[in-house]
Structure formats: structure tokens, C-alpha cells
Write an enzyme that holds these catalytic residues in place. Sequence first.
Site, short mmCIF file in Angstrom:
data_model
loop_
_atom_site.label_atom_id
_atom_site.label_comp_id
_atom_site.label_asym_id
_atom_site.label_seq_id
_atom_site.Cartn_x
_atom_site.Cartn_y
_atom_site.Cartn_z
N HIS A 181 0.74 -1.06 -0.17
CA HIS A 181 -0.11 -0.04 -0.10
C HIS A 181 0.85 1.09 0.17
CE1 HIS A 181 -3.48 -2.05 2.16
NE2 HIS A 181 -4.22 -1.61 0.89
N CYS A 279 -2.15 2.67 9.09
CA CYS A 279 -3.20 1.72 8.69
C CYS A 279 -4.43 1.80 9.59
CB CYS A 279 -2.66 0.29 8.56
SG CYS A 279 -1.37 0.13 7.47
N1 ARG Z 1 -4.10 -7.14 6.31
C1 ARG Z 1 -4.50 -6.14 5.84
C2 ARG Z 1 -4.36 -6.12 4.26
O1 ARG Z 1 -3.46 -6.59 3.82
C3 ARG Z 1 -3.56 -4.83 6.19
C4 ARG Z 1 -3.92 -3.50 5.80
C5 ARG Z 1 -2.96 -2.38 6.18
N2 ARG Z 1 -3.40 -1.15 5.62
C6 ARG Z 1 -2.73 -0.15 5.18
N3 ARG Z 1 -3.42 1.03 5.11
N4 ARG Z 1 -1.63 -0.29 4.69
O2 ARG Z 1 -5.17 -5.34 3.45
#
Ligand code: ARG
Length: 286
Positions: A181, A279
Site C-alpha cells: 500500500h 493503517c
Molecule cells: N491485512 C491488511 C491487508 O493486507 C492490512 C492493511 C494495512 N493497511 C494499510 N493502510 N496499509 O489488506
Amino acid sequence: MSTVIETDEQSGTRPERRATGRSVLMCRPEHFTVVYRINPWMNPAEPTDTSLALQQWQALHDTYVALGYEVHLIDPIEGLPDMVYAANGGFVIDNIAYGAKFTHAERQPEGPAYMDWFRAAGFDVREPEEVNEGEGDFLLVGETILAGTGFRSDSVSHQELGRIYERDVVTLRLIDPNFYHLDTGVAVLDTTPGQEHIAYLPSAFDAASVAVLQARFPDAIIVNETDAAVLGLNSFSDGYNVIIASRATDFERQLRAHGYHPIGVDLSELLLGGGGVKCCTLELRR
Ligand code: ARG
């Protein structure tokens, strides 16, 4: 006789860092666990401790409250263990909430759940047509939106975003699956128009995107691999206070040198799901 050489970091030309109020949305990790693997950090075979996740999350929540932020909460839903990562629930500017449309089936029900919350809170909700994971991949810096693609949000969503907000959208391509991300590879530190400032990890991006970042943010903080490996970049700044992973010690040093006030928190349990401070935080801009 010794000569003092002033580095750029200490020079008098450094802009003054000022905290501006923040309004955020968070989700208690009541149902947090790792039962599927949609990023390399997740390992369903490794045990998780939900009560520790709750404690660590509470410390982040309380830090925001102590800083005077307005903290809103969305009810966690059983069976949606990743809902704690509120940043992915949408993107909100000018009272307009662009809903999320998740890549992986496991998280898809979160999109409508967050849109319901936005609606009830009085936001103008825009149902997404394109796959996008909200503020996980979209970051506002000044009047520009930095938009990530490569693993989750489809680059077509960047056009949808541009139409909705009538702002420039700068596409950045992520290439390292550990930094899937945008908010794992870039931290927005100062969003004040005219003194926009970010930190990033160059190896998370393709060469063209690194060139764009260098040109736009010549004084950016470059974070090292060690700090990035504890999701140090996944931090939240109000323009002065920067809440970061306490283990990201070199990033902490660099933040101080640039006039910020870093505040370390430990979210080791939520790191097992591949997420950190940012996150767990969705900014609400009315
Ligand atoms: N387990 C989640 C996923 O893989 C983690 C999300 C993390 N969020 C972020 N904004 N980077 O989607």
C-alpha cells in the site's frame, strides 16, 4: 579552532512545523486475528493475541485523544479481522467520502460497512466503480493526491479520484510486495501548501515514480530499509507531532532533525496483519 558545518537539516531555512487539528476514524481490533494471507506479513500459522492487539491499539487511540484529535469509532464486525485497518475504508476530503472497493474477497464486505458509517456521519458518499483501498493508497499532500498502484488499487481508480475531487492525482507504482500500500512506502509529514514534506522508501517504487518523488520533494526524508521493515513509514503526522513505530529509531532521529516531534508507539501485534499506525487511522476532512 573547529568549524561548524551547518547541514541542510539544521539550517535556518527549515520551515516551522506547526500542529493542526485532526479528525480521524478508527476501529477497535475486537475481532483481530490472522486467518488468511493477502500480504507477505500475514502468516495464519503464527498465533495472534487479540487482547494484546486491543491494548496496543488503545495506546494509539489514547495518544490521539491526548493530542486533542477528534477520534471517531466505527463498530467492528465479526468475521472481518482486517477492519481495524481503517485507512483502507475510504478516502475523505471536502466532506466527500470516496468508498473503497477491495481487491481481495476477504475484505470486500468492509467497503459497504465503511460507506454506511460515512453516510450516517453526514458525508457525501461516492460509491466506487474502480478497485481501490482508500487512504491506504491515496495520500493528500498540499492540494495534490499521491496515488499508489501495483498491488491493490487499480490505476483506473486514480482517474475516478481525480474526477471526484478535481485535484491533481500523481500515480506512483509500488514494486515490492512487502510495501503493498502507498502508506507503507510514503509518509506525509507536512501537508501545508507551499511547504509540503514527505518521507519515503525509494526501493518500494519503480524508477519513474522515484524520479517523480525526487522532483516534487527534493528535501524529503529518505527512510532506511531497517525502519521500513517495521513499517516505520506507516505513521501519522499533524504537521508537528508524528506518531511512528517506536522501533523506527533512525526515522525518529531524522524527524527531530527536521523539526518534528516524533511519538513512538508499539503496534507489534497489528504488524502481524501487515499494518501499523497509519493503517489504523483514516483522516476525516470536512
Ligand atoms: N491485512 C491488511 C491487508 O493486507 C492490512 C492493511 C494495512 N493497511 C494499510 N493502510 N496499509 O489488506
